[in-house]
Design a protein around this motif. Structure first.
Motif, short mmCIF file in Angstrom:
data_model
loop_
_atom_site.label_atom_id
_atom_site.label_comp_id
_atom_site.label_asym_id
_atom_site.label_seq_id
_atom_site.Cartn_x
_atom_site.Cartn_y
_atom_site.Cartn_z
N SER A 137 -7.21 7.19 -2.46
CA SER A 137 -5.95 7.26 -1.31
C SER A 137 -5.15 8.88 -1.21
N ASN A 168 -1.44 10.06 -2.02
CA ASN A 168 -1.04 9.41 -3.62
C ASN A 168 -1.82 8.58 -4.04
N SER A 170 -1.80 6.11 -5.10
CA SER A 170 -1.99 3.68 -4.58
C SER A 170 -3.51 3.45 -4.80
N SER A 171 -4.76 3.75 -4.07
CA SER A 171 -5.41 2.79 -4.10
C SER A 171 -6.77 4.36 -4.78
N THR A 210 -6.22 0.49 -8.86
CA THR A 210 -4.17 0.56 -9.01
C THR A 210 -3.60 1.47 -9.97
#
Length: 615
Positions: A137, A168, A170-171, A210
Motif C-alpha cells: 500500500s 500508506n 497499512s498493507s 501490517t
C-alpha cells in the motif's frame, strides 16, 4: 577486501507520462557497468539497463558484477505499484535466472529505505512476459528489479504498473508467512568480517504486512565456523534500542543465525523449547525469518537475541571501567568457556586448562583489575565447584545438551556471576546446529550407551573432566539431576508435547524452506557434519521427530527413571478467586504463584486441584 558495488543512474530518460493504474514510465536507473558477451569485457554501452525497458524481448540488460545488481525507474513522484512484469534473457539459462529475483520500491535515490514488493518464485518464460499482482500500500518514487545471486541480472524486459499517490503502510509485502528482515547498506557495501560494522537501514515487516520496524543501524558478519559457509550469518545493531517482534528484550544488538548445515532450519528453536521445558532462568529469544540484503534474497534465518547483559537476557549488573574496588569489582561478569577463545582479545586459560573468553566487561572497556578478578574467581570456582558453582543451572544446562544430543555443548558454555554473589551460574544454552542427530561423528546418537559429551562430543580444553566430576562422580549432583528431570517430565516434557512442537515448527517453516532451498540447493548434498542425505525437507524433519521420540526414552533409561504421570486431572479452575499453592510434596507456598521458583505446583480451590508449571 571490501566489496562495493555502486549502482549508478543510467542517463536514459523515458516519457514521464503515466496512466491511472496503468503501465508506468520514467527515467531509467540502475547498475551502470555491464558485460559485453561478445568480447567478455566490461562496458557501459552494451546490454545496459535501458534494454530492460525498450519493449524488445530480444535485447537484455546484463551487469558486469554477478550479484547485487539491478535495473529500475525513477517515476518522478510516488506511485502505488499494483503489478509487475518481467521476461528473462533469451538464452539457455534465462528461464531460471529470474528465480528469486526481487522487486523493490523506495523513496530515496540510494534505495536505503527500500521495501520489497514481490519475489519471483517460478522460472521465467523465454520470449514472453510474466506478470504478478503486487500487494503493497505504500507509494514509491523509485522502483527496481534486483537480480538473484550470481545471475548478472540478465533481464530482457521489465514493466511496472500502478497509480500516483503517497499510499500508506497499512498493507506491506512479506516474502512468506514469516517476518521479512530487509537490510540495505550504505553504497551497497557487503558485510565482510566480524569487525567492520557497515552503516545500514534495518527493516522488519511482520504480522502479515501490517507491522513495520525500520531504523538505522549497522550490520556485520558473526560466528566462527558458520562464517565459512556460503550462507553468511550476521549481527545487526540498531542505533537505538528496539523491541523486535515478540522479543522480551529491548536492545540494540540482534543476531541472524544462518542454520546452513541444519536442513530442518529448526534445531536451535527446538533446543530453546527444551531450555524452557527444563526451567533455564533465561532462554534466548528466537524466531524464524526471511532475510534480504540490498534487495537480494539470502534465505531463511533465525532472528535471535544477541546474548549479552540485559534485564531480559543475562540479568546481571553491567560493569563500568570505574568498578575497580570493593563490592563493585565483584560483578557482574559474563564469560564463555570457548574453544575459539584464543581468537579473541579478552581471554585467558584457566588453571584446569579451559579457554575462557570474557564477554562482559567487553574487550574495549575491561580494566586490568577486573580481568585479574574474574580470572582468579574462575580458577577458584573450578577447583571448589561445590562451593562456588550453582549446581541447579549447571545441571539444567547439561540436560538440555544431552536431551538434544548436542555434540557442541561443552565446546562453548556461557556462565555469569552477579555482583556481591559468590556463585557462578551456567547459561544460557546456545548453538544447536549439530544437535538432534546432525553430526556424522556421533550419529546415531541414541545408539550410544553413554552421554554424548563422553561419546564423541566436542569439548573445549578440559571440560570433559570438569563435567565428569559433577554428573558422573558426585552422588548429590546425580540425585539432583533426577529430581530436575522428574520435574520436567511431570510438566510438558513428554513425547506427545515435543512431537506436536516439531509439527508446529514444520508447518510454520513450510513456505520459507521452499525458498531457502531454491537459494541454497543443498538438500541432496552433505554439508558441514551432515551424517546422511535424507533427500527432502519432510524427511529431514522426520529424522528429528524420530530422534526426539527415542531420546526422551533414552534419557529415562540412562537416569534410571520411570515416568509415571501424577494422575492429577485438569479441572475447571477460576484463577480470579482465592486458591492455595502447594509443592508436589505437599508443602504450603501461599496464595499466589507470583515469585515462586520455576517448577511444578498444585493449586487447590475448594475440592478442585490443578497442576501448574511456573516458568
Amino acid at each position: 577486501m571490501i566489496k562495493k558495488i555502486f549502482s549508478i543512474l543510467c542517463l536514459i530518460t523515458i516519457s514521464q507520462t503515466t496512466f491511472a493504474d496503468g503501465k508506468l514510465t520514467g527515467t531509467v536507473i540502475g547498475t551502470k557497468e555491464t558485460v559485453d558477451y561478445n568480447t567478455s569485457r566490461k562496458s557501459t554501452t552494451v546490454n545496459t539497463c535501458k534494454d530492460a525497458f525498450d519493449g524488445d524481448l530480444n535485447t537484455y540488460f546484463a551487469s558486469w558484477e554477478r550479484s547485487y545488481t539491478w535495473a529500475g525507474l525513477d517515476l518522478g513522484e510516488p506511485h502505488v505499484i499494483t503489478r509487475v512484469g518481467w521476461s528473462p534473457r533469451n538464452d539457455g539459462q534465462g528461464e531460471k535466472r529470474v528465480q528469486l529475483g526481487v522487486f523493490e520500491g523506495a523513496n530515496r535515490e540510494d534505495f536505503m529505505d527500500a521495501l520489497p514488493i514481490y519475489i519471483i518464485t517460478e522460472k521465467g518464460k523465454i520470449g514472453q512476459m510474466s506478470y504478478a499482482d503486487v500487494s503493497c500500500s505504500r507509494g514509491f518514487r523509485y522502483v527496481r528489479y534486483v537480480g538473484p545471486s550470481d545471475a548478472r541480472c540478465n533481464i530482457a524486459e521489465l514493466e511496472f504498473y500502478g497509480y500516483q499517490g503517497e499510499g500508506n503502510d497499512s498493507s506491506l509485502y512479506q516474502l512468506t508467512n514469516l517476518p521479512t528482515v530487509s537490510i540495505h547498506t550504505l553504497d551497497n557495501e557487503i558485510p565482510y568480517d566480524k569487525i567492520h560494522q557497515i552503516v545500514s537501514q534495518l527493516t522488519i515487516i511482520s504480522d502479515n504486512g501490517t507491522k513495520l520496524l525500520s531504523e538505522s543501524g549497522t550490520t556485520r558478519e558473526r560466528g566462527n565456523f558458520s562464517r565459512t559457509t556460503p550462507k553468511k550469518p550476521y549481527r545487526i545493531k540498531f542505533d537505538k534500542k528496539q523491541r523486535v517482534l515478540d522479543a522480551p528484550a529491548k536492545a540494540k544488538k540482534w543476531t541472524l543465525i544462518n542454520n546452513y548445515g541444519d536442513k530442518t532450519l529448526m534445531r536451535n528453536l527446538l533446543a530453546f523449547e527444551l531450555s524452557r521445558r527444563l526451567g533455564m532462568t533465561y532462554t534466548p529469544f528466537g524466531t524464524a525469518v526471511d532475510v534480504m540484503l540490498n534487495g537480494e534474497y539470502k534465505g531463511c534465518y533465525q532472528l535471535c537475541d544477541q546474548v549479552n547483559i540485559n534485564k531480559h537476557r543475562v540479568n546481571i549488573t553491567e560493569m563500568t571501567p570505574q568498578d575497580n574496588e570493593g563490592s563493585a569489582l565483584t560483578g557482574g561478569y559474563f564469560v564463555e568457556i570457548d574453544a575459539y577463545a584464543d581468537q579473541e582479545k579478552s581471554w585467558f586459560t584457566s588453571n584446569k586448562g579451559n579457554p575462557v573468553t570474557i564477554k562482559s566487561p567487553d574487550e574495549d572497556s575491561i580494566t586490568t583489575k577486573q580481568k585479574a578478578y574474574i580470572k582468579t574467581y574462575f580458577n577458584k570456582m573450578e577447583s571448589q565447584w561445590k562451593t562456588y558453582l550453582d549446581l541447579n543451572s549447571f545441571l539444567r544446562h547439561f540436560l538440555v545438551g544431552e536431551l538434544s544430543g548436542n555434540t557442541d555443548t561443552y565446546w562453548s558454555v556461557f556462565m555469569y556471576k552477579e555482583r556481591d554473589n559468590d556463585t557462578m551460574y551456567t547459561g544460557p544454552v546456545w548453538d544447536f546446529d549439530l544437535a538432534f542427530n546432525n553430526d556424522d561423528r556421533t550419529y546415531p546418537v541414541n545408539n550410544k550407551r553413554d552421554y554424548i559429551y563422553r561419546s564423541g562430543g566436542s569439548c573445549a580444553g578440559n571440560m570433559r573432566s570438569f563435567v565428569d566430576k559433577i554428573v558422573v562422580s558426585d552422588a548429590n549432583a546425580k540425585s539432583q539431576l533426577v529430581e530436575i528431570w522428574d520435574e520436567a517430565r511431570q510438566g510438558e516434557l513428554t513425547e506427545e508435547y515435543m512431537v506436536a512442537f516439531i509439527d508446529s515448527l514444520e508447518n510454520a517453516l513450510q513456505q520459507s524452506q521452499e525458498l531457502n532451498f531454491l537459494r541454497w540447493p543443498i538438500m541432496n548434498q552433505k554439508v558441514h557434519q551432515n551424517p546422511r542425505v535424507w533427500g527432502s525437507y519432510q524427511a529431514e524433519v522426520e529424522n528429528v521427530r524420530t530422534y526426539m521420540k527415542e531420546r526422551i526414552a533414552w534419557m529415562d533409561k540412562k537416569l534410571n527413571y520411570t515416568f509415571v504421570p501424577n494422575g492429577i486431572a485438569d479441572v475447571a479452575f477460576d484463577m480470579s478467586k482465592n486458591y492455595q499453592v502447594f509443592t508436589l510434596s505437599g508443602r504450603y507456598c501461599g496464595t499466589k504463584t507470583d515469585g515462586l521458583r520455576p517448577g511444578i505446583y498444585l493449586l487447590r480451590q475448594g475440592k478442585a486441584v490443578k497442576k501448574v508449571v511456573v516458568k
